[in-house]
Write a protein that holds these residues in place. Sequence first.
Motif, mmCIF file in Angstrom:
data_model
loop_
_atom_site.group_PDB
_atom_site.id
_atom_site.type_symbol
_atom_site.label_atom_id
_atom_site.label_comp_id
_atom_site.label_asym_id
_atom_site.label_seq_id
_atom_site.Cartn_x
_atom_site.Cartn_y
_atom_site.Cartn_z
ATOM 1 N N ILE A 95 21.882 15.662 66.453
ATOM 2 C CA ILE A 95 22.512 16.970 65.723
ATOM 3 C C ILE A 95 23.187 17.758 66.659
ATOM 4 O O ILE A 95 22.569 18.118 67.660
ATOM 5 N N VAL A 96 24.448 17.927 66.238
ATOM 6 C CA VAL A 96 25.250 18.937 67.060
ATOM 7 C C VAL A 96 25.642 20.174 66.236
ATOM 8 O O VAL A 96 26.271 19.921 65.246
ATOM 9 N N ILE A 97 25.154 21.418 66.656
ATOM 10 C CA ILE A 97 25.510 22.480 65.774
ATOM 11 C C ILE A 97 26.682 23.239 66.229
ATOM 12 O O ILE A 97 26.717 23.603 67.516
ATOM 13 N N VAL A 98 27.666 23.228 65.306
ATOM 14 C CA VAL A 98 28.857 24.120 65.840
ATOM 15 C C VAL A 98 29.105 25.370 65.179
ATOM 16 O O VAL A 98 28.914 25.503 63.986
ATOM 17 N N GLU A 99 29.336 26.222 65.815
ATOM 18 C CA GLU A 99 29.535 27.830 65.182
ATOM 19 C C GLU A 99 30.763 28.451 65.732
ATOM 20 O O GLU A 99 30.966 28.162 67.086
ATOM 21 N N ASN A 100 31.581 28.690 64.809
ATOM 22 C CA ASN A 100 33.163 29.413 65.292
ATOM 23 C C ASN A 100 33.625 28.297 66.394
ATOM 24 O O ASN A 100 34.367 29.049 67.117
ATOM 25 N N GLY A 101 33.524 27.119 66.044
ATOM 26 C CA GLY A 101 34.418 26.184 66.767
ATOM 27 C C GLY A 101 33.693 25.767 68.137
ATOM 28 O O GLY A 101 34.472 25.172 68.902
ATOM 29 N N LEU A 102 32.734 26.213 68.489
ATOM 30 C CA LEU A 102 32.200 26.074 69.598
ATOM 31 C C LEU A 102 30.667 25.351 69.454
ATOM 32 O O LEU A 102 29.991 25.648 68.459
ATOM 33 N N ILE A 103 30.370 24.402 70.415
ATOM 34 C CA ILE A 103 28.838 23.764 70.245
ATOM 35 C C ILE A 103 27.741 25.006 70.704
ATOM 36 O O ILE A 103 28.001 25.263 71.746
ATOM 37 N N LYS A 104 27.051 24.882 69.781
ATOM 38 C CA LYS A 104 25.999 25.938 69.969
ATOM 39 C C LYS A 104 24.771 25.367 70.445
ATOM 40 O O LYS A 104 23.941 26.039 71.174
ATOM 41 N N GLU A 105 24.355 24.411 70.057
ATOM 42 C CA GLU A 105 22.925 23.733 70.227
ATOM 43 C C GLU A 105 23.007 22.133 69.831
ATOM 44 O O GLU A 105 24.075 21.756 68.812
ATOM 45 N N ALA A 161 31.702 13.115 67.644
ATOM 46 C CA ALA A 161 32.271 13.405 66.337
ATOM 47 C C ALA A 161 32.720 14.791 66.209
ATOM 48 O O ALA A 161 33.607 15.054 65.503
ATOM 49 N N ALA A 162 31.684 15.652 66.586
ATOM 50 C CA ALA A 162 32.124 17.172 66.495
ATOM 51 C C ALA A 162 33.236 17.483 67.010
ATOM 52 O O ALA A 162 34.211 18.178 66.681
ATOM 53 N N LEU A 163 33.493 16.952 68.445
ATOM 54 C CA LEU A 163 34.663 17.269 69.234
ATOM 55 C C LEU A 163 36.026 16.696 68.574
ATOM 56 O O LEU A 163 37.316 17.208 68.627
ATOM 57 N N VAL A 164 35.756 15.468 68.160
ATOM 58 C CA VAL A 164 36.942 14.842 67.549
ATOM 59 C C VAL A 164 37.333 15.519 66.163
ATOM 60 O O VAL A 164 38.627 15.985 65.977
ATOM 61 N N THR A 165 36.410 16.151 65.447
ATOM 62 C CA THR A 165 36.531 17.061 64.262
ATOM 63 C C THR A 165 37.374 18.267 64.577
ATOM 64 O O THR A 165 38.338 18.693 63.996
ATOM 65 N N LEU A 166 36.873 19.015 65.814
ATOM 66 C CA LEU A 166 37.549 20.126 66.279
ATOM 67 C C LEU A 166 38.919 19.949 66.621
ATOM 68 O O LEU A 166 39.725 20.745 66.475
ATOM 69 N N ALA A 167 39.297 18.856 67.231
ATOM 70 C CA ALA A 167 40.649 18.272 67.899
ATOM 71 C C ALA A 167 41.359 18.345 66.601
ATOM 72 O O ALA A 167 42.720 18.689 66.558
ATOM 73 N N ALA A 168 40.805 17.563 65.567
ATOM 74 C CA ALA A 168 41.695 17.113 64.309
ATOM 75 C C ALA A 168 42.241 18.577 63.713
ATOM 76 O O ALA A 168 43.164 18.672 63.110
ATOM 77 N N LEU A 169 41.168 19.593 63.620
ATOM 78 C CA LEU A 169 41.413 20.944 62.899
ATOM 79 C C LEU A 169 42.387 21.456 64.001
ATOM 80 O O LEU A 169 43.579 22.028 63.378
ATOM 81 N N GLU A 170 42.502 21.583 65.123
ATOM 82 C CA GLU A 170 43.495 22.189 66.150
ATOM 83 C C GLU A 170 44.797 21.460 65.863
ATOM 84 O O GLU A 170 45.964 22.318 65.688
#
Length: 305
Positions: free
Chosen positions: A30-40, A159-168
């Motif tokens: 589980i990777v928690i993303v808050e405001n576009g940054l990995i928090k936990e 998966a989190a980083l790919v999603t953030l890259a897709a958004l950007e």
Amino acid sequence: MNKGVILMNFLAIDFETANSSRASICSIGIVIVENGLIKEEIHTYIDPEDEFTYFNTVIHGITEDMVQGAPTFKEYWPEFKRMIENKVLIAHNASFDMSAMRYALDIINEPYAEFTYGCSYVFSKKVWPTLFNHKLSTVADHLGISFKHHDALEDARAAALVTLAALETSGTDSLVELSDMHNLQLGLHRTDKYSPAGARKRKKSMKVPTRKVDKSHPFFNASVVFTGKLQSMTRGEASQIVLNCGGVCKSNVTRNTGYLVIGDYDLTSFTEVFASVKMQKVEELINKGYPIKVLGENDFLKMVT
């Protein structure tokens, strides 16, 4: 929003399984993303209370010894549910992870959690269409993301980083906006229904109907599992018939299973080459004295027509 600033909050998840049963979850990332940054980042092994097959262990490296003392899915579910309830989830090939969760919940007779989810695989196909495939390793390599594949936490982070890259790359700051841009729909999970993530479709979410049923029917209050390809109808149509009879359809065979229905094609070839995981489980339980009935497709049709 300023381009390049992502304000999105979501949780990326990944499951690994002990064998070919999607319910045999043995590791959760589980990777928690808050405001576009990995928090936990959170990882736990799960005791699947099932066997580990050689093939799966070769893929992810997890053995039975490694999950000794780990919580079962039933034990971990309250904490996991608290994390994902009413949140936005992401997974790569989300159809697998979401179905694994449903299968595991069906076995422990828990209702589905309520959340919205997207698939980083589906997003990547739209955002980077020229890649030769859109496996997590391929997309991550394209984006310069280093990770250890088939490690639940590393896969969730990727998966989190790919999603953030897709958004950007798309200049969007929400999965809804990203989905609308590419004519996609987010998946929805509710306690009694779900709808998949992917291309927009006209189909409505599947929902268990409420209606009067014949309490004398053999399927009334019975747990029915299907395996193999049906020739006369789709799996969804057959499941609806069971529901109309007052029964419940499950994804996996358990001690509470009343009937296993085998598609006629697979039934005729069973003695030579067909041996599904579900059939093997039924044979094991029958040998232990559980009164599970095995039906061919024609026998099933005779009972419902």
